[in-house]
Design a protein around this motif. Sequence first.
Motif, PDB file in Angstrom:
ATOM      1  N   GLN A  27       0.812  -1.214   0.000  1.00  0.00           N
ATOM      2  CA  GLN A  27       0.000   0.000   0.000  1.00  0.00           C
ATOM      3  C   GLN A  27       0.847   1.266   0.000  1.00  0.00           C
ATOM      4  OE1 GLN A  27      -3.285  -0.243  -0.569  1.00  0.00           O
ATOM      5  NE2 GLN A  27      -2.781  -2.401  -0.708  1.00  0.00           N
ATOM      6  N   THR A  28       2.175   1.156  -0.064  1.00  0.00           N
ATOM      7  CA  THR A  28       3.007   2.351  -0.115  1.00  0.00           C
ATOM      8  C   THR A  28       2.835   3.015  -1.474  1.00  0.00           C
ATOM      9  OG1 THR A  28       4.965   1.257  -0.999  1.00  0.00           O
ATOM     10  CG2 THR A  28       4.717   1.278   1.416  1.00  0.00           C
ATOM     11  N   PRO A  29       2.985   4.321  -1.554  1.00  0.00           N
ATOM     12  CA  PRO A  29       2.832   5.003  -2.848  1.00  0.00           C
ATOM     13  C   PRO A  29       3.806   4.495  -3.918  1.00  0.00           C
ATOM     14  CG  PRO A  29       2.776   6.600  -1.051  1.00  0.00           C
ATOM     15  CD  PRO A  29       3.157   5.268  -0.452  1.00  0.00           C
ATOM     16  N   THR A  30       5.045   4.220  -3.545  1.00  0.00           N
ATOM     17  CA  THR A  30       6.007   3.765  -4.553  1.00  0.00           C
ATOM     18  C   THR A  30       5.665   2.369  -5.061  1.00  0.00           C
ATOM     19  OG1 THR A  30       7.468   3.080  -2.749  1.00  0.00           O
ATOM     20  CG2 THR A  30       7.973   5.178  -3.828  1.00  0.00           C
ATOM     21  N   LEU A  31       5.298   1.457  -4.169  1.00  0.00           N
ATOM     22  CA  LEU A  31       4.953   0.111  -4.609  1.00  0.00           C
ATOM     23  C   LEU A  31       3.634   0.098  -5.385  1.00  0.00           C
ATOM     24  CD1 LEU A  31       6.123  -1.990  -1.550  1.00  0.00           C
ATOM     25  CD2 LEU A  31       7.145  -1.913  -3.827  1.00  0.00           C
ATOM     26  N   SER A  32       2.691   0.936  -5.008  1.00  0.00           N
ATOM     27  CA  SER A  32       1.440   1.033  -5.765  1.00  0.00           C
ATOM     28  C   SER A  32       1.702   1.569  -7.168  1.00  0.00           C
ATOM     29  CB  SER A  32       0.438   1.935  -5.042  1.00  0.00           C
ATOM     30  OG  SER A  32       0.028   1.331  -3.839  1.00  0.00           O
ATOM     31  N   ALA A  33       2.575   2.581  -7.269  1.00  0.00           N
ATOM     32  CA  ALA A  33       2.912   3.142  -8.577  1.00  0.00           C
ATOM     33  C   ALA A  33       3.649   2.105  -9.432  1.00  0.00           C
ATOM     34  CB  ALA A  33       3.754   4.405  -8.417  1.00  0.00           C
ATOM     35  N   LEU A  34       4.572   1.359  -8.828  1.00  0.00           N
ATOM     36  CA  LEU A  34       5.290   0.335  -9.567  1.00  0.00           C
ATOM     37  C   LEU A  34       4.339  -0.746 -10.057  1.00  0.00           C
ATOM     38  CD1 LEU A  34       7.918  -0.900 -10.605  1.00  0.00           C
ATOM     39  CD2 LEU A  34       8.192  -1.977  -8.354  1.00  0.00           C
ATOM     40  N   ARG A  35       3.419  -1.163  -9.205  1.00  0.00           N
ATOM     41  CA  ARG A  35       2.428  -2.171  -9.589  1.00  0.00           C
ATOM     42  C   ARG A  35       1.586  -1.663 -10.753  1.00  0.00           C
ATOM     43  NH1 ARG A  35       0.367  -3.091  -4.760  1.00  0.00           N
ATOM     44  NH2 ARG A  35      -1.541  -1.949  -5.088  1.00  0.00           N
ATOM     45  N   VAL A  40      -0.059  -1.564 -16.465  1.00  0.00           N
ATOM     46  CA  VAL A  40      -0.262  -0.832 -17.712  1.00  0.00           C
ATOM     47  C   VAL A  40       0.744  -1.299 -18.762  1.00  0.00           C
ATOM     48  CG1 VAL A  40      -0.199   1.460 -18.788  1.00  0.00           C
ATOM     49  CG2 VAL A  40      -1.316   1.160 -16.577  1.00  0.00           C
ATOM     50  N   GLY A  41       1.979  -1.539 -18.343  1.00  0.00           N
ATOM     51  CA  GLY A  41       2.998  -2.027 -19.271  1.00  0.00           C
ATOM     52  C   GLY A  41       2.605  -3.338 -19.928  1.00  0.00           C
ATOM     53  N   ASN A  42       1.946  -4.211 -19.179  1.00  0.00           N
ATOM     54  CA  ASN A  42       1.470  -5.477 -19.740  1.00  0.00           C
ATOM     55  C   ASN A  42       0.352  -5.274 -20.758  1.00  0.00           C
ATOM     56  OD1 ASN A  42       3.244  -7.140 -18.369  1.00  0.00           O
ATOM     57  ND2 ASN A  42       1.893  -7.367 -16.607  1.00  0.00           N
ATOM     58  N   GLN A  43      -0.335  -4.149 -20.703  1.00  0.00           N
ATOM     59  CA  GLN A  43      -1.425  -3.871 -21.639  1.00  0.00           C
ATOM     60  C   GLN A  43      -0.935  -3.231 -22.932  1.00  0.00           C
ATOM     61  OE1 GLN A  43      -3.912  -1.364 -19.240  1.00  0.00           O
ATOM     62  NE2 GLN A  43      -4.645  -3.048 -17.962  1.00  0.00           N
ATOM     63  N   VAL A  44       0.241  -2.584 -22.886  1.00  0.00           N
ATOM     64  CA  VAL A  44       0.734  -1.832 -24.039  1.00  0.00           C
ATOM     65  C   VAL A  44       0.956  -2.736 -25.251  1.00  0.00           C
ATOM     66  CG1 VAL A  44       2.684  -0.474 -24.927  1.00  0.00           C
ATOM     67  CG2 VAL A  44       1.698   0.071 -22.701  1.00  0.00           C
ATOM     68  N   GLY A  45       1.692  -3.834 -25.070  1.00  0.00           N
ATOM     69  CA  GLY A  45       2.021  -4.711 -26.193  1.00  0.00           C
ATOM     70  C   GLY A  45       0.811  -5.206 -26.956  1.00  0.00           C
ATOM     71  N   GLN A 147      19.053   9.530 -10.014  1.00  0.00           N
ATOM     72  CA  GLN A 147      19.803   8.490  -9.300  1.00  0.00           C
ATOM     73  C   GLN A 147      18.883   7.653  -8.420  1.00  0.00           C
ATOM     74  OE1 GLN A 147      22.885  10.665  -7.239  1.00  0.00           O
ATOM     75  NE2 GLN A 147      24.413  10.190  -8.810  1.00  0.00           N
ATOM     76  N   VAL A 148      17.981   8.313  -7.721  1.00  0.00           N
ATOM     77  CA  VAL A 148      17.051   7.598  -6.834  1.00  0.00           C
ATOM     78  C   VAL A 148      16.119   6.707  -7.650  1.00  0.00           C
ATOM     79  CG1 VAL A 148      15.131   7.875  -5.213  1.00  0.00           C
ATOM     80  CG2 VAL A 148      17.161   9.309  -4.987  1.00  0.00           C
ATOM     81  N   VAL A 149      15.560   7.249  -8.716  1.00  0.00           N
ATOM     82  CA  VAL A 149      14.644   6.470  -9.561  1.00  0.00           C
ATOM     83  C   VAL A 149      15.378   5.275 -10.163  1.00  0.00           C
ATOM     84  CG1 VAL A 149      13.237   6.510 -11.659  1.00  0.00           C
ATOM     85  CG2 VAL A 149      13.100   8.403 -10.041  1.00  0.00           C
ATOM     86  N   THR A 150      16.583   5.512 -10.662  1.00  0.00           N
ATOM     87  CA  THR A 150      17.370   4.433 -11.265  1.00  0.00           C
ATOM     88  C   THR A 150      17.657   3.341 -10.240  1.00  0.00           C
ATOM     89  OG1 THR A 150      18.357   5.957 -12.850  1.00  0.00           O
ATOM     90  CG2 THR A 150      19.529   3.880 -12.463  1.00  0.00           C
ATOM     91  N   ARG A 151      18.088   3.735  -9.053  1.00  0.00           N
ATOM     92  CA  ARG A 151      18.378   2.755  -8.002  1.00  0.00           C
ATOM     93  C   ARG A 151      17.129   1.940  -7.655  1.00  0.00           C
ATOM     94  NH1 ARG A 151      19.720   5.845  -3.654  1.00  0.00           N
ATOM     95  NH2 ARG A 151      17.788   5.385  -2.596  1.00  0.00           N
ATOM     96  N   TYR A 152      15.998   2.615  -7.542  1.00  0.00           N
ATOM     97  CA  TYR A 152      14.745   1.933  -7.200  1.00  0.00           C
ATOM     98  C   TYR A 152      14.350   0.942  -8.302  1.00  0.00           C
ATOM     99  CZ  TYR A 152       9.893   1.144  -5.918  1.00  0.00           C
ATOM    100  OH  TYR A 152       8.714   0.548  -5.577  1.00  0.00           O
ATOM    101  N   LEU A 153      14.389   1.403  -9.555  1.00  0.00           N
ATOM    102  CA  LEU A 153      13.970   0.532 -10.650  1.00  0.00           C
ATOM    103  C   LEU A 153      14.925  -0.643 -10.827  1.00  0.00           C
ATOM    104  CD1 LEU A 153      12.749   3.173 -13.250  1.00  0.00           C
ATOM    105  CD2 LEU A 153      11.350   1.663 -11.807  1.00  0.00           C
ATOM    106  N   GLN A 154      16.225  -0.417 -10.666  1.00  0.00           N
ATOM    107  CA  GLN A 154      17.178  -1.522 -10.747  1.00  0.00           C
ATOM    108  C   GLN A 154      16.934  -2.526  -9.626  1.00  0.00           C
ATOM    109  OE1 GLN A 154      20.878   0.673 -10.834  1.00  0.00           O
ATOM    110  NE2 GLN A 154      20.957   0.664 -13.068  1.00  0.00           N
ATOM    111  N   GLY A 155      16.621  -2.041  -8.436  1.00  0.00           N
ATOM    112  CA  GLY A 155      16.278  -2.943  -7.328  1.00  0.00           C
ATOM    113  C   GLY A 155      15.012  -3.720  -7.600  1.00  0.00           C
ATOM    114  N   ALA A 156      14.035  -3.062  -8.228  1.00  0.00           N
ATOM    115  CA  ALA A 156      12.781  -3.752  -8.577  1.00  0.00           C
ATOM    116  C   ALA A 156      13.055  -4.851  -9.594  1.00  0.00           C
ATOM    117  CB  ALA A 156      11.758  -2.748  -9.122  1.00  0.00           C
TER     118      ALA A 156
END
Length: 164
Positions: A27-35, A40-45, A147-156
């Motif tokens: 329920q955190t904002p970052t995890l909700s946004a990532l989800r 949405v990414g799965n719908q694009v293709g 840098q923060v976004v990159t670190r987060y996405l690489q961790g994801a």
Amino acid sequence: MATPEPEPGDPTGGPDSGVAWVRAELQTPTLSALREVMTVGNQVGPVIARRAGLSHSELDALERLAERPYGPAELAKQLGVTTAAGTQIVDRLVARGHATRRKHESDRRRTEVVISDSGRAEVVGHLMPMFAALGRLDAALTPQEAQVVTRYLQGAVESMKALL
């Protein structure tokens, strides 16, 4: 005899105890946004494939071929289909003029599949509005934010790869 209450998040404490902890953590904002990005990414293709009159596998093949040529069997493996199904996908792309087969540069016995200009235009034409918007979004980040976004996405990505 009463069963003791499981500790919060204890996956052995009952059929729902681990799931309840995961739901609360997601329920955190970052995890909700990532989800949401993943959903949405799965719908694009599939949507882009429909608009282009391609199957999802054909679009996936074009996206991969835009990066580099592949041998037919190697492309089938990348797409997660049988060699026969991969050959059919390549046949359809070649018939539409979106790809060509050519002899491998270093091993003339082998064949590789190469995206054509029309295949590249098909992929880029449909995806360019999204790429342009993402480029603008990226350009608006400060170096520290990037840098923060990159670190987060690489961790994801690493977290997801751990499941594979």
